[in-house]
Design a protein around this motif. Structure first.
Motif, PDB file in Angstrom:
ATOM      1  N   ARG A   1       3.797 103.692  61.317  1.00 23.37           N
ATOM      2  CA  ARG A   1       4.770 102.047  61.622  1.00 23.37           C
ATOM      3  C   ARG A   1       3.509 101.044  61.237  1.00 23.37           C
ATOM      4  NH1 ARG A   1      10.008 100.661  60.148  1.00 23.37           N
ATOM      5  NH2 ARG A   1      10.712 103.009  59.952  1.00 23.37           N
ATOM      6  N   LEU A  32      10.687  98.658  69.043  1.00 26.45           N
ATOM      7  CA  LEU A  32       9.767  99.122  67.816  1.00 26.45           C
ATOM      8  C   LEU A  32       8.870 100.530  68.999  1.00 26.45           C
ATOM      9  CD1 LEU A  32       7.378  96.489  66.165  1.00 26.45           C
ATOM     10  CD2 LEU A  32       9.022  98.938  65.079  1.00 26.45           C
ATOM     11  N   PRO A  33       8.795 101.440  68.305  1.00 24.20           N
ATOM     12  CA  PRO A  33       8.445 102.880  69.031  1.00 24.20           C
ATOM     13  C   PRO A  33       6.835 101.655  70.151  1.00 24.20           C
ATOM     14  CG  PRO A  33       8.345 103.283  67.197  1.00 24.20           C
ATOM     15  CD  PRO A  33       8.814 101.377  66.954  1.00 24.20           C
ATOM     16  N   GLU A  34       6.627 102.341  72.177  1.00 24.89           N
ATOM     17  CA  GLU A  34       6.344 101.861  72.601  1.00 24.89           C
ATOM     18  C   GLU A  34       4.538 101.687  71.572  1.00 24.89           C
ATOM     19  OE1 GLU A  34       5.894 104.345  76.090  1.00 24.89           O
ATOM     20  OE2 GLU A  34       7.962 103.617  76.588  1.00 24.89           O
ATOM     21  N   ALA A  50       3.511 100.170  69.079  1.00 25.68           N
ATOM     22  CA  ALA A  50       2.994  99.331  68.588  1.00 25.68           C
ATOM     23  C   ALA A  50       3.634  98.375  69.006  1.00 25.68           C
ATOM     24  CB  ALA A  50       4.543  99.168  67.600  1.00 25.68           C
ATOM     25  N   ALA A  88       4.365 106.453  64.580  1.00 23.53           N
ATOM     26  CA  ALA A  88       4.049 104.893  65.589  1.00 23.53           C
ATOM     27  C   ALA A  88       2.882 104.194  65.112  1.00 23.53           C
ATOM     28  CB  ALA A  88       4.343 104.773  67.161  1.00 23.53           C
ATOM     29  N   ARG A  89       1.787 104.672  65.576  1.00 22.16           N
ATOM     30  CA  ARG A  89       0.663 104.000  64.351  1.00 22.16           C
ATOM     31  C   ARG A  89       1.219 104.191  62.882  1.00 22.16           C
ATOM     32  NH1 ARG A  89      -2.030 107.934  67.379  1.00 22.16           N
ATOM     33  NH2 ARG A  89      -3.053 109.444  65.072  1.00 22.16           N
ATOM     34  N   ILE A 143      12.308  98.115  63.133  1.00 23.39           N
ATOM     35  CA  ILE A 143      12.303  99.445  62.712  1.00 23.39           C
ATOM     36  C   ILE A 143      13.352  99.759  61.859  1.00 23.39           C
ATOM     37  CG2 ILE A 143      14.769  99.069  64.793  1.00 23.39           C
ATOM     38  CD1 ILE A 143      11.632 101.294  65.008  1.00 23.39           C
ATOM     39  N   PHE A 196       4.906 111.521  67.909  1.00 21.71           N
ATOM     40  CA  PHE A 196       5.330 110.194  68.015  1.00 21.71           C
ATOM     41  C   PHE A 196       4.265 109.233  68.135  1.00 21.71           C
ATOM     42  CE2 PHE A 196       7.473 106.657  70.377  1.00 21.71           C
ATOM     43  CZ  PHE A 196       8.539 106.613  70.044  1.00 21.71           C
ATOM     44  N   ASP A 197       3.783 109.629  68.912  1.00 22.54           N
ATOM     45  CA  ASP A 197       2.334 108.348  68.818  1.00 22.54           C
ATOM     46  C   ASP A 197       1.725 108.684  67.173  1.00 22.54           C
ATOM     47  OD1 ASP A 197       0.635 106.895  70.299  1.00 22.54           O
ATOM     48  OD2 ASP A 197      -1.116 108.295  69.581  1.00 22.54           O
TER      49      ASP A 197
END
Length: 618
Positions: free
Chosen positions: A441, A614-616, A618, A438-439, A580, A434-435
């Motif tokens: 994205r 957005l994911p955390e 971001a 997110a990076r 998002i 997930f991390d």
């Protein structure tokens, strides 16, 4: 478009051409008609390829179906004749009284007279007195209409191919531009288009303009068919954005290979895509999942000592780092005297370094992988599941008294604990994925922001090349100055404005002030518009999708009013789209909110967009 200087197609039946000229003028009796010397051999090449020329002043323009031609309305034709002379023979009828009447070539004759060209090539046919006068006029009309209608013009693609061939043969761009009465910049574009069959077809079908077709030709010439496919399938309104996005992608790929080169030189294989580690049949193990024969984790030193079996994937951190330009070593930004950034000759403050010594670069994060079939060969193995003792120790290290652990009777359910550990490990892996997503994205949205900025700057630069401002500029300028009174004095706003005006080299405010006395009022208004747009463009950076700034919103809405097509990251800056929801792989296909959304709804969307979903990471 055909012109009267187009060279006619050579008739392969030479005998018919010769027979058509019933009487060759005698230069001894008519000095104004000259025939090239054919030499002693009647079958020589010179005899076949030369013909009579005549002073255009001797030609008489009689009735003609063309009534409306004005030389000044057709500079492409007249300039061509001025440059090359008349190349296409003028069809002349020789009347019984000796007059030479133009049948086909009125435009060529008038242009030659206007430029005082001393002689023009002619094709002479004698008048047939046996034909009734009315019938002769009917034949004249039919012949003139047919000759003008049935000329087959070059297609734009054929013309482009010819220009490309001339350039390839050594003709300079300047020479081609002069010969064909074309601008140098257009010659450069045509030269690119002519090298690509795809691009030639596009301009022949009027599907793309010359500039867009040239971009496609560039990629086809280097075999980048993926780029060609993407550009052919994109909407014309966002073509330039997609072209800039492709350029950024290719630049990133080159940078990736450059970053990977030291690893390749060290003997590691280079991955070009991140492997799918969640596939049950995955062939690769991450280094973190492996241990050596003694159960120790795999360290970088181990990989460096035995690089052959290993593969590496290079990820980029979403945040850049400051490094020393000469050495590449990381630099603490607090050790830099940033006041020297715009003063290259200034001395930095004591204990600090000059800003010219550092630059921002991407931070490369390597991740190492090993193929499953190489485990035995390398003496490595998968990290084992925790043993019962480890589980027990892990569960009771802080509970020597054997306090209740949540299981009935205080007993340890080893299978359950193991399952919980596996679940925790899987959760950790999912969190890492997930991390990573997110990076990616954030990085991709920033790349879209870079492409959008390049496209925006191109549009604004063309806008500011005008001599007069658009009518919408007055209200926009007034609103901007009232809402942002300090805009044009913001850091680098003036430099940004000068770049948008395409002014190269250092330009001071005083230097621009000195030019205003000789500047026309309308152009001065364009310069004022540039100062405001420069301030807003400097504010609107690659990460514009993260925030909704009132000034950036005003700027983007003004550009849209002028016909600029906003792309998803710009719509996110307006609050009309959530970041998002942007498809980072196909951003030009994102269904964006319509520009004329109900005001209340639009205000609500803008308020919500202040915090992008957005994911955390971001």
């Amino acid at each position: 478009m055909p012109t009267d200087t187009d060279t006619p197609t050579t008739d392969t039946d030479i005998g018919d051409v010769t027979d058509a000229v019933d009487a060759t003028p005698d230069p001894d009796t008519d000095p104004d008609i000259a025939v090239a010397d054919s030499g002693d051999d009647p079958d020589s090449l010179d005899t076949l390829c030369t013909g009579p020329t005549v002073n255009p002043a001797l030609l008489e323009i009689d009735e003609n179906v063309r009534k409306t031609f004005q030389l000044q309305d057709h500079p492409d034709v007249t300039d061509s004749i001025r440059e090359h002379g008349v190349r296409d023979p003028i069809l002349v009828i020789r009347m019984p009284d000796g007059r030479l009447v133009v049948r086909d070539g009125q435009v060529r004759t008038l242009t030659a007279l206007a430029f005082e060209i001393p002689e023009v090539p002619v094709y002479i046919r004698d008048f047939d007195p046996s034909v009734d006068a009315s019938e002769a006029e009917i034949e004249r009309i039919f012949e003139q209409i047919t000759l003008n209608d049935r000329r087959i013009p070059l297609t734009n693609g054929d013309r482009a191919a010819g220009i490309t061939q001339a350039l390839d043969l050594g003709a300079s761009v300047t020479r081609v531009a002069k010969a064909l009465q074309t601008k140098r910049e257009e010659v450069k574009l045509v030269g690119k288009v002519g090298s690509s069959a795809t691009a030639r077809g596009l301009i022949d079908d009027d599907q793309y303009d010359l500039a867009h077709a040239a971009v496609i030709a560039d990629y086809e010439s280097v075999g980048d068919l993926d780029a060609v496919r993407r550009l052919l399938n994109v909407r014309s309104s966002v073509f330039q954005f997609e072209a800039n996005r492709i350029a950024a992608d290719r630049s990133e790929q080159r940078a990736y290979l450059a970053d990977a080169l030291p690893y390749a030189q060290a003997g590691l294989g280079i991955l070009t895509d991140y492997p799918d580690l969640y596939d049950s049949d995955a062939e690769l193990f991450c280094a973190a999942e492996l241990v050596d024969g003694d159960g120790n984790a795999i360290e970088l030193a181990h990989i460096a000592a035995h690089p052959g079996p290993w593969l590496v994937w290079l990820d980029l951190d979403q945040d850049q780092v400051w490094v020393e330009i000469d050495s590449g070593h990381l630099v603490d930004p607090d050790t830099v005297d940033w006041d020297t950034r715009d003063r290259p000759d200034a001395e930095p403050a004591e204990g600090l370094r000059h800003a010219r010594e550092v630059e921002q670069r991407d931070q490369v994060l390597p991740e190492f992988f090993l193929r499953r079939d190489l485990l035995a060969e390398t003496g490595l193995r998968e990290r084992p599941e925790p043993t019962d003792t480890e589980i027990s120790d892990g569960d009771h290290s802080d509970d020597p008294g054997g306090a209740d652990d949540g299981h009935e009777g205080g007993a340890v359910d080893e299978e359950q604990v193991a399952a919980e550990r596996r679940a925790a490990a899987e959760a950790a892996e999912r969190a890492a994925e997930f991390d990573r997503a997110a990076r990616r994205r954030v990085r991709e949205l920033n790349k879209l922001g870079v492409a959008a900025k390049a496209t925006r700057v191109e549009f604004v630069t063309r806008l500011l090349a005008r001599r007069t401002p658009p009518t919408q500029a007055a209200v926009f300028l007034t609103r901007s100055m009232l809402a942002d009174p300090g805009l044009i004095s913001e850091y680098h706003a003036f430099d940004s404005a000068m770049k948008l005006l395409a002014l190269t080299g250092y330009q001071s405010r005083h230097a621009v002030l000195d030019t205003l006395d000789a500047t026309k009022p309308a152009r001065a208004q364009v310069i004022a518009l540039a100062l405001v747009l420069g301030g807003y463009e400097h504010r609107t950076d690659k990460d514009l999708w993260r925030y909704v700034d009132s000034g950036a919103r005003r700027y983007l809405e003004f550009l849209r009013e002028l016909g600029y097509t906003l792309v998803p990251v710009e719509l996110a800056a307006l609050g009309e789209l959530k970041a998002i929801d942007i498809d980072i792989d196909n951003p030009t296909d994102t269904d964006a909110a319509p520009a004329d959304t109900d005001t209340a709804s639009a205000d609500a969307d803008r308020a919500d967009a202040a915090e992008q979903d957005l994911p955390e990471a971001a």
